[in-house]
Design a protein around this motif. Structure first.
Motif, PDB file in Angstrom:
ATOM      1  N   ILE A 214      19.028   1.581  57.505  1.00  0.00           N
ATOM      2  CA  ILE A 214      18.961   0.442  56.085  1.00  0.00           C
ATOM      3  C   ILE A 214      17.254   0.030  56.200  1.00  0.00           C
ATOM      4  O   ILE A 214      16.291  -0.071  55.357  1.00  0.00           O
ATOM      5  N   THR A 215      17.188   0.228  57.533  1.00  0.00           N
ATOM      6  CA  THR A 215      15.470  -0.145  58.173  1.00  0.00           C
ATOM      7  C   THR A 215      14.320   0.613  57.345  1.00  0.00           C
ATOM      8  O   THR A 215      13.373  -0.053  56.631  1.00  0.00           O
ATOM      9  N   GLY A 216      14.502   1.651  57.338  1.00  0.00           N
ATOM     10  CA  GLY A 216      13.627   2.930  56.345  1.00  0.00           C
ATOM     11  C   GLY A 216      13.721   2.981  54.914  1.00  0.00           C
ATOM     12  O   GLY A 216      12.747   2.787  54.622  1.00  0.00           O
ATOM     13  N   ARG A 217      15.007   2.581  54.417  1.00  0.00           N
ATOM     14  CA  ARG A 217      14.828   2.856  53.069  1.00  0.00           C
ATOM     15  C   ARG A 217      14.403   1.667  52.748  1.00  0.00           C
ATOM     16  O   ARG A 217      12.856   1.413  51.647  1.00  0.00           O
ATOM     17  N   ALA A 218      14.475   0.090  53.270  1.00  0.00           N
ATOM     18  CA  ALA A 218      13.685  -1.083  52.989  1.00  0.00           C
ATOM     19  C   ALA A 218      12.892  -1.103  52.974  1.00  0.00           C
ATOM     20  O   ALA A 218      11.551  -1.163  52.445  1.00  0.00           O
ATOM     21  N   CYS A 219      11.954  -0.315  54.261  1.00  0.00           N
ATOM     22  CA  CYS A 219      10.524  -0.145  54.256  1.00  0.00           C
ATOM     23  C   CYS A 219       9.719   0.611  53.247  1.00  0.00           C
ATOM     24  O   CYS A 219       9.191   0.255  52.556  1.00  0.00           O
ATOM     25  N   GLU A 220      10.212   1.194  52.877  1.00  0.00           N
ATOM     26  CA  GLU A 220      10.129   2.844  51.994  1.00  0.00           C
ATOM     27  C   GLU A 220       9.823   1.484  50.835  1.00  0.00           C
ATOM     28  O   GLU A 220       8.899   2.104  49.710  1.00  0.00           O
ATOM     29  N   ASN A 221      11.108   1.221  50.484  1.00  0.00           N
ATOM     30  CA  ASN A 221      11.494   0.494  48.959  1.00  0.00           C
ATOM     31  C   ASN A 221       9.707  -0.689  48.571  1.00  0.00           C
ATOM     32  O   ASN A 221       9.445  -0.958  47.438  1.00  0.00           O
ATOM     33  N   ALA A 222       9.473  -0.753  50.018  1.00  0.00           N
ATOM     34  CA  ALA A 222       8.073  -2.300  49.565  1.00  0.00           C
ATOM     35  C   ALA A 222       7.194  -1.593  50.224  1.00  0.00           C
ATOM     36  O   ALA A 222       5.709  -2.048  50.211  1.00  0.00           O
ATOM     37  N   GLY A 223       6.900  -0.389  50.140  1.00  0.00           N
ATOM     38  CA  GLY A 223       5.801   0.411  50.071  1.00  0.00           C
ATOM     39  C   GLY A 223       4.797   0.541  51.707  1.00  0.00           C
ATOM     40  O   GLY A 223       3.682   0.916  51.921  1.00  0.00           O
ATOM     41  N   TYR A 224       5.897   0.572  52.718  1.00  0.00           N
ATOM     42  CA  TYR A 224       5.529   1.048  53.975  1.00  0.00           C
ATOM     43  C   TYR A 224       6.671   2.532  54.544  1.00  0.00           C
ATOM     44  O   TYR A 224       7.106   2.506  56.317  1.00  0.00           O
ATOM     45  N   GLY A 225       6.363   3.264  53.758  1.00  0.00           N
ATOM     46  CA  GLY A 225       7.917   4.458  54.344  1.00  0.00           C
ATOM     47  C   GLY A 225       7.025   5.648  55.333  1.00  0.00           C
ATOM     48  O   GLY A 225       7.523   5.774  55.773  1.00  0.00           O
ATOM     49  N   GLU A 226       5.453   4.693  55.785  1.00  0.00           N
ATOM     50  CA  GLU A 226       5.199   5.496  57.091  1.00  0.00           C
ATOM     51  C   GLU A 226       5.834   4.926  58.081  1.00  0.00           C
ATOM     52  O   GLU A 226       5.935   5.745  59.004  1.00  0.00           O
ATOM     53  N   LEU A 227       6.721   4.334  58.355  1.00  0.00           N
ATOM     54  CA  LEU A 227       7.419   3.579  59.354  1.00  0.00           C
ATOM     55  C   LEU A 227       8.312   4.565  59.736  1.00  0.00           C
ATOM     56  O   LEU A 227       9.078   3.731  60.567  1.00  0.00           O
ATOM     57  N   LYS A 228       8.656   5.160  58.624  1.00  0.00           N
ATOM     58  CA  LYS A 228      10.578   5.976  58.867  1.00  0.00           C
ATOM     59  C   LYS A 228      10.281   6.620  60.028  1.00  0.00           C
ATOM     60  O   LYS A 228      11.273   7.041  61.017  1.00  0.00           O
ATOM     61  N   ASN A 229       8.762   6.957  60.172  1.00  0.00           N
ATOM     62  CA  ASN A 229       8.756   8.246  61.415  1.00  0.00           C
ATOM     63  C   ASN A 229       9.008   7.458  63.030  1.00  0.00           C
ATOM     64  O   ASN A 229       8.918   8.228  63.620  1.00  0.00           O
ATOM     65  N   VAL A 230       8.777   5.659  63.006  1.00  0.00           N
ATOM     66  CA  VAL A 230       8.798   5.135  64.283  1.00  0.00           C
ATOM     67  C   VAL A 230      10.026   5.047  64.598  1.00  0.00           C
ATOM     68  O   VAL A 230      10.282   4.315  65.754  1.00  0.00           O
ATOM     69  N   LEU A 231      11.452   4.870  63.553  1.00  0.00           N
ATOM     70  CA  LEU A 231      12.951   4.315  63.742  1.00  0.00           C
ATOM     71  C   LEU A 231      13.904   5.290  64.405  1.00  0.00           C
ATOM     72  O   LEU A 231      14.797   6.568  63.535  1.00  0.00           O
ATOM     73  N   GLU A 232      13.474   5.878  65.685  1.00  0.00           N
ATOM     74  CA  GLU A 232      14.366   6.069  65.848  1.00  0.00           C
ATOM     75  C   GLU A 232      14.727   5.461  67.285  1.00  0.00           C
ATOM     76  O   GLU A 232      14.441   4.887  68.311  1.00  0.00           O
ATOM     77  N   GLY A 233      16.219   6.239  67.778  1.00  0.00           N
ATOM     78  CA  GLY A 233      16.442   5.191  68.543  1.00  0.00           C
ATOM     79  C   GLY A 233      17.103   3.599  68.391  1.00  0.00           C
ATOM     80  O   GLY A 233      17.249   2.754  67.495  1.00  0.00           O
ATOM     81  N   MET A 234      17.136   2.095  69.567  1.00  0.00           N
ATOM     82  CA  MET A 234      17.398   1.414  69.249  1.00  0.00           C
ATOM     83  C   MET A 234      16.284   0.114  68.454  1.00  0.00           C
ATOM     84  O   MET A 234      14.737   0.223  69.676  1.00  0.00           O
ATOM     85  N   THR A 235      15.973   0.044  68.014  1.00  0.00           N
ATOM     86  CA  THR A 235      15.104  -0.504  67.032  1.00  0.00           C
ATOM     87  C   THR A 235      14.957  -2.033  66.518  1.00  0.00           C
ATOM     88  O   THR A 235      16.777  -2.127  65.407  1.00  0.00           O
ATOM     89  N   ALA A 236      14.187  -2.676  66.292  1.00  0.00           N
ATOM     90  CA  ALA A 236      15.360  -3.868  66.325  1.00  0.00           C
ATOM     91  C   ALA A 236      13.826  -4.395  64.695  1.00  0.00           C
ATOM     92  O   ALA A 236      12.359  -4.053  65.562  1.00  0.00           O
ATOM     93  N   ILE A 237      13.430  -5.366  63.783  1.00  0.00           N
ATOM     94  CA  ILE A 237      12.705  -5.463  63.155  1.00  0.00           C
ATOM     95  C   ILE A 237      12.127  -6.986  63.524  1.00  0.00           C
ATOM     96  O   ILE A 237      13.175  -8.048  63.480  1.00  0.00           O
ATOM     97  N   ALA A 238      10.799  -7.219  64.094  1.00  0.00           N
ATOM     98  CA  ALA A 238      10.322  -8.603  63.196  1.00  0.00           C
ATOM     99  C   ALA A 238       9.205  -9.751  61.867  1.00  0.00           C
ATOM    100  O   ALA A 238       8.657  -8.410  62.233  1.00  0.00           O
TER     101      ALA A 238
END
Length: 173
Positions: free
Chosen positions: A61-85
């Motif tokens: 979900i975070t990956g899709r939202a970041c990609e939709n917002a123009g931050y697709g490069e962040l999908k690379n760090v979405l492994e394990g237990m992640t949270a977003i601030a």
């Protein structure tokens, strides 16, 4: 295969998160594994105090939202237990608070983030966290302006004194 209702709910969550990310001035993604309940509660309180929204979403979900917002490069760090601030006001607040906790808790890790339309890696988030608080920056800027104005006034007064032969100008009535 997930039901239509579940897919609709997930799409709604993705679109809500996408809007939050688009509207945010900055955001930081962390690996929160190994954090105790007490530390997590203190972390959330500190973030709330600064107006930062801290939420755990599924990585997809975070990956899709970041990609939709123009931050697709962040999908690379979405492994394990992640949270977003996410912060709408202060772009430095989430990085600063989360860096403080990452320094205290060994397993808590900064992974990446975004600010002003650009993607940051872990080092970039750490550099963002090193920026002094806004009141201090404003104070430094005002001090620099005051120093420059004082220097200008000093030079102008020296010029006036030189033209008057060293004597003070007569006071006007």
């Amino acid at each position: 295969m997930p039901s239509e209702k579940i897919l609709t709910q997930k799409q709604q969550v993705v679109s809500e998160l996408t809007e939050k990310v688009k509207a945010a001035s900055a955001g930081v993604i962390v690996n929160y594994s190994g954090i105790t309940v007490a530390d997590d509660t203190a972390l959330r309180a500190a973030l709330r105090k600064e107006g930062v929204e801290y939420t755990v979403y599924k990585n997809s979900i975070t990956g899709r939202a970041c990609e939709n917002a123009g931050y697709g490069e962040l999908k690379n760090v979405l492994e394990g237990m992640t949270a977003i601030a996410i912060s709408n006001d202060d772009p430095v607040a989430p990085a600063k608070i989360l860096k403080e906790y990452a320094d205290k808790i060994e397993s808590f890790e900064l992974k990446g983030g975004f600010v002003d339309g650009g993607v940051l890696d872990k080092k970039g988030v750490e550099e963002l966290a090193a920026i002094p608080p806004k009141p201090m920056l404003v104070g430094k800027m005002l001090g620099s302006l005051q120093k420059s104005l004082y220097g200008l006034a000093y030079v102008l007064q020296a010029k006036i004194d030189k033209e008057n032969g060293g004597a003070e100008a007569p006071a006007e009535a």
